[in-house]
Design an enzyme around this catalytic site. Sequence first.
Site, PDB file in Angstrom:
ATOM      1  NE  ARG A  86      -3.697  -2.403   0.205  1.00 24.15           N
ATOM      2  CZ  ARG A  86      -3.417  -3.603  -0.308  1.00 24.15           C
ATOM      3  NH1 ARG A  86      -2.282  -3.776  -0.969  1.00 24.15           N
ATOM      4  NH2 ARG A  86      -4.242  -4.609  -0.163  1.00 24.15           N
ATOM      5  CB  SER A 120      -8.912  -1.016   4.169  1.00 24.60           C
ATOM      6  OG  SER A 120      -9.434  -2.229   3.694  1.00 24.60           O
ATOM      7  CD  GLU A 129      -5.408   0.658   2.833  1.00 21.93           C
ATOM      8  OE1 GLU A 129      -5.999   0.531   1.735  1.00 21.93           O
ATOM      9  OE2 GLU A 129      -5.214  -0.293   3.594  1.00 21.93           O
TER      10      GLU A 129
END
Length: 336
Positions: free
Chosen positions: A162, A235, A330
């Site tokens: 990520r 998320s 995130e």
Amino acid sequence: MATAAPLFASGSVPNTLRVPCLADRLCWARSEAQLIEALRAGGECALLLGQGSNVVLPERLDQPVVIAAWRGLRLRVRGDEALLTCAAGESWHGVVRYSLGQGWAGLENLALIPGSAGAAPIQNIGAYGVELSERVVEVRVFDRGEKRVRTLDAEACGFGYRDSLFKTDSARYAVLSLTLRLARRLAMRLDYPDVGLELQRQGVTKPTPRQVAEAVIRIRRRKLPDPRHWGNAGSFFKNPIVAPGQAERLAQSEPGLVAHPVSGGVKLAAAQLIDRCGWKGQRRGGVGVWHRQPLVLVNLGAASGPDLLALGERIRRSVRQRFGVDLELEPSVLSD
């Protein structure tokens, strides 16, 4: 003589969390040239966004905001492979649908991820065992430091979990387009339990890429809130990676804890940690934790960015107190 329309004007900043955010200077860039012009005019503090799918915004932004809003797809076939170039303003799910419709495999596990194509390499989006970095050939960017357009190959993009060069140095690089490598025949990633179970449920034993994408779409629609109805950024937390010793201690004190060895440690399931702290389905004022997936925080109607961050911090504290694990957000958090 008619005067040219101003490059910037005040307006609401789009975002999938559906929190109110007003920008004093907002430009919808309808072409690559207009985007570069707006970034030059906005200076070093200009903020580039797509659909605002992975950001938490304040109620007001004083800095110039540029929205990558132009579209375009180019497919170049090379035997059993193809290179697909996507403009930054394309819908990511639209890119996946287009590639499958043309008979090319490679993106099926990444179906229905919200956001623009330009945001995909920034976050190095991933789902159901596949990361975008596995398909990237190159990313074309405007280098705001060198004030020129550059093309970076996959290795130069600094992809991680990520993460990417474009995320760690977001003030410098503006994604213009990305090129992906696809194939007619590709070993599909079917080892993710939910995908295998969904295909079994549908009676599919030899799935095509399109059938895998349909299975992923059904799973996501069943588990995750639709941003069109429930504001969310997907998320809200990353899956944490802890040292092997800490993972072993947690396994002894927390039977059944999901843990996967990865490079650098052991990856835990953030959703499980949050669930065991009792947060699934909880509401706090105008924000809540999605009842089917505790990784997702939702705007229940009229929440602000700070409201969501406050709930996120309460969740992080409870996970830290019970497991000694720090959860990392995130989405990117922007301040006014």
